[in-house]
Design an enzyme around this catalytic site. Structure first.
Site, PDB file in Angstrom:
ATOM      1  N   ALA A 120       0.815  -1.221   0.000  1.00  0.00           N
ATOM      2  CA  ALA A 120       0.000   0.000   0.000  1.00  0.00           C
ATOM      3  C   ALA A 120       0.844   1.266   0.000  1.00  0.00           C
ATOM      4  O   ALA A 120       1.156   1.818  -1.053  1.00  0.00           O
ATOM      5  CB  ALA A 120      -0.962  -0.013   1.182  1.00  0.00           C
ATOM      6  N   CYS A 121       1.233   1.747   1.164  1.00  0.00           N
ATOM      7  CA  CYS A 121       1.848   3.069   1.254  1.00  0.00           C
ATOM      8  C   CYS A 121       3.204   3.144   0.566  1.00  0.00           C
ATOM      9  O   CYS A 121       3.529   4.156  -0.065  1.00  0.00           O
ATOM     10  CB  CYS A 121       1.947   3.504   2.715  1.00  0.00           C
ATOM     11  SG  CYS A 121       0.323   3.711   3.487  1.00  0.00           S
ATOM     12  N   VAL A 122       4.008   2.104   0.675  1.00  0.00           N
ATOM     13  CA  VAL A 122       5.295   2.101  -0.024  1.00  0.00           C
ATOM     14  C   VAL A 122       5.076   2.011  -1.527  1.00  0.00           C
ATOM     15  O   VAL A 122       5.666   2.763  -2.306  1.00  0.00           O
ATOM     16  CB  VAL A 122       6.183   0.946   0.466  1.00  0.00           C
ATOM     17  CG1 VAL A 122       7.400   0.771  -0.435  1.00  0.00           C
ATOM     18  CG2 VAL A 122       6.643   1.210   1.898  1.00  0.00           C
TER      19      VAL A 122
ATOM     20  N   THR B  92       3.624   5.242  -2.960  1.00  0.00           N
ATOM     21  CA  THR B  92       4.643   6.290  -2.926  1.00  0.00           C
ATOM     22  C   THR B  92       5.627   6.124  -4.077  1.00  0.00           C
ATOM     23  O   THR B  92       6.008   7.095  -4.749  1.00  0.00           O
ATOM     24  CB  THR B  92       5.396   6.262  -1.587  1.00  0.00           C
ATOM     25  OG1 THR B  92       4.483   6.612  -0.526  1.00  0.00           O
ATOM     26  CG2 THR B  92       6.569   7.236  -1.575  1.00  0.00           C
TER      27      THR B  92
END
Length: 234
Positions: free
Chosen positions: A170-172, A175
């Site tokens: 998700a966040c990695v 990004t």
């Protein structure tokens, strides 16, 4: 242990077949390192790195923290920017119309990162920020979505981002995808990225390496951070 080994074997078979398809179709190209790097560390805060939270990830103590410590040392000794990204929410009531996270609260346990509890979203003390390193709070998965991160990096002349943290799914990942779209050379630091779900890191890093970033080892990234200034001078 047998179950993990079986999963690793299955994943390797999938990687081998996927690599064949990707290579035949022109994927898995290399973007390479640039001349001006920055480290972007995503959500390595206590809610993700310490036991007992719904967001707690695996492999933090034995893999991610040591890798981050090596990367931070190389950045600090060579003057490279570091951005510590964290996440927290002011409104954690799913029934409130005043959400500060869109409708993400319909999918994840946002109460686990309540803004009122600073300990939850504080960066892990083992990799704590030092003076001059920016701690940026985000509300969405991507560290670029709805934040000033891209402008901050461009103002510093950064052309390469080394991305670490959680989660790979998700966040990695988001990004990295947005970092590439914003025009930065994206490097995913292999040992410094984690998740909660078995197999999630391996699969996502494989797929990221094919389409959105170069996946490089911590050792390779540390060597780059320690030598890029000298190469630029030469």
């Amino acid at each position: 242990m047998a179950d993990i080994e079986d999963l690793d074997a299955i994943l390797q078979q999938a990687f081998d077949e996927s690599s064949r398809i990707y290579k035949e179709r022109g994927f898995q190209r290399r973007i390479g390192f640039g001349k001006k790097p920055a480290l972007v560390s995503v959500d390595l805060a206590n809610a993700w790195t310490r036991p007992g939270n719904p967001f707690t990830c695996e492999g933090v103590d034995d893999r991610i923290i040591p890798s981050m410590q090596a990367l931070l040392k190389a950045c600090r000794e060579n003057g490279h920017p570091v951005v510590h990204v964290t996440t927290a929410y002011q409104i954690t009531d799913r029934d409130s119309p005043n959400t500060d996270m869109g409708l993400w609260h319909e999918k994840i346990p946002v109460e686990a990162v309540n803004l009122k509890d600073e300990h939850l979203w504080a960066i892990d003390s083992r990799i704590a920020p030092v003076e001059g390193e920016w701690v940026m709070m985000k509300k969405r998965a991507s560290s670029f979505s709805g934040t000033p991160l891209a402008g901050y990096l461009r103002a510093l002349g950064v052309d390469t981002i080394l991305v670490t943290g959680v989660t790979a799914t998700a966040c990695v990942r988001t990004t990295i995808c947005d970092g590439l779209a914003e025009g930065f050379r994206t490097i995913a630091v292999k040992e410094a990225i984690g998740d909660r779900v078995p197999g999630a890191v391996a699969w996502n890093l494989f797929d990221i390496d094919a389409k959105f970033a170069d996946v490089e080892t911590t050792a390779t990234c540390v060597d780059y951070l320690e030598t890029v200034n000298r190469r630029n001078e030469g």
